[in-house]
Design a protein around this motif. Structure first.
Motif, mmCIF file in Angstrom:
data_model
loop_
_atom_site.group_PDB
_atom_site.id
_atom_site.type_symbol
_atom_site.label_atom_id
_atom_site.label_comp_id
_atom_site.label_asym_id
_atom_site.label_seq_id
_atom_site.Cartn_x
_atom_site.Cartn_y
_atom_site.Cartn_z
ATOM 1 N N TRP A 117 0.857 -1.184 0.000
ATOM 2 C CA TRP A 117 0.000 0.000 0.000
ATOM 3 C C TRP A 117 0.894 1.235 0.000
ATOM 4 O O TRP A 117 1.892 1.285 0.729
ATOM 5 N N PHE A 118 0.514 2.209 -0.810
ATOM 6 C CA PHE A 118 1.148 3.516 -0.861
ATOM 7 C C PHE A 118 0.053 4.561 -0.698
ATOM 8 O O PHE A 118 -1.134 4.271 -0.825
ATOM 9 N N GLY B 63 1.911 0.524 14.432
ATOM 10 C CA GLY B 63 1.067 0.485 15.620
ATOM 11 C C GLY B 63 -0.358 0.954 15.385
ATOM 12 O O GLY B 63 -1.207 0.774 16.260
ATOM 13 N N ARG B 64 -0.618 1.536 14.220
ATOM 14 C CA ARG B 64 -1.976 2.015 13.917
ATOM 15 C C ARG B 64 -2.577 1.282 12.720
ATOM 16 O O ARG B 64 -3.788 1.056 12.689
ATOM 17 N N PHE B 65 -1.766 0.937 11.755
ATOM 18 C CA PHE B 65 -2.233 0.262 10.536
ATOM 19 C C PHE B 65 -1.796 -1.199 10.562
ATOM 20 O O PHE B 65 -0.719 -1.535 11.069
ATOM 21 N N THR B 66 -2.617 -2.047 9.964
ATOM 22 C CA THR B 66 -2.287 -3.466 9.830
ATOM 23 C C THR B 66 -2.591 -3.924 8.411
ATOM 24 O O THR B 66 -3.721 -3.758 7.937
ATOM 25 N N ILE B 67 -1.587 -4.503 7.762
ATOM 26 C CA ILE B 67 -1.779 -5.058 6.420
ATOM 27 C C ILE B 67 -1.983 -6.557 6.552
ATOM 28 O O ILE B 67 -1.337 -7.215 7.380
ATOM 29 N N VAL C 97 -6.088 -8.060 -0.572
ATOM 30 C CA VAL C 97 -5.216 -7.550 0.481
ATOM 31 C C VAL C 97 -5.953 -6.415 1.180
ATOM 32 O O VAL C 97 -6.733 -5.686 0.548
ATOM 33 N N TYR C 98 -5.732 -6.301 2.471
ATOM 34 C CA TYR C 98 -6.452 -5.334 3.289
ATOM 35 C C TYR C 98 -5.475 -4.384 3.982
ATOM 36 O O TYR C 98 -4.312 -4.712 4.216
ATOM 37 N N LEU C 99 -5.990 -3.217 4.316
ATOM 38 C CA LEU C 99 -5.250 -2.293 5.159
ATOM 39 C C LEU C 99 -6.216 -1.778 6.220
ATOM 40 O O LEU C 99 -7.117 -0.977 5.914
#
Length: 119
Positions: A36-37, A66-70, A79-81
Motif C-alpha cells: 500500500w502507498f 502500531g496504527r495500521f495493519t496489512i 489484500v487489506y489495510l
C-alpha cells in the motif's frame, strides 16, 4: 498481468477507523508481494505497508506503525489495510501495488481510493 481495484475509502473523523480492500484479478495473486502507498495533494507518493506473498513478513512506514495493519486472504485474492487511530495527516489517495519479491518494478497499480480524516 494482475489487475487491482481498491475500495473502502471515505471520510472519517480523527481517531476513527477504516479498512481498505484491494481485490486482484488475473495472474496468480498469491505469488505477488502486495503493498500500500499513499499520496497526499502536492506531495510525493509515500510507502505505507508491504506484505509478502505468503503473509509471513510485513513492513510498515514509521508513520503508521502500531496504527495500521496489512493482511491478505489469498483465497479471496484480496489484500487489506486496517487503519485505526486515524489522523488528519493520513488524508491521501491510497493505492495498492503488486510485484514479485521486495525489489524491482511493480507489475500493477490500482486506481486509488480517497481517505479523508477530518479534525
Amino acid at each position: 498481468q494482475v489487475q487491482l481495484v481498491e475500495s473502502g475509502g471515505g471520510l472519517v473523523q480523527t481517531g476513527g477507523s477504516l479498512r481498505l480492500s484491494c481485490a486482484a484479478s488475473g495472474r496468480i495473486f498469491s505469488s505477488y508481494t502486495m503493498s500500500w502507498f499513499r499520496q497526499a495533494p502536492g506531495k510525493e507518493r509515500q510507502f505505507v505497508a508491504t506484505i509478502t506473498w505468503y503473509g509471513g513478513n510485513v513492513y510498515y512506514a514509521d508513520s503508521v506503525k502500531g496504527r495500521f495493519t496489512i493482511s491478505r486472504d489469498n483465497a479471496k485474492n484480496t489484500v487489506y489495510l486496517q487503519m485505526n487511530s486515524l489522523k488528519p495527516e493520513d488524508t491521501a489517495v491510497y493505492y495498492c501495488a503488486a510485484r514479485h519479491g521486495l525489489a524491482g518494478d511493480f507489475a500493477a497499480w490500482g486506481q486509488g481510493t480517497q481517505v479523508t480524516v477530518s479534525s
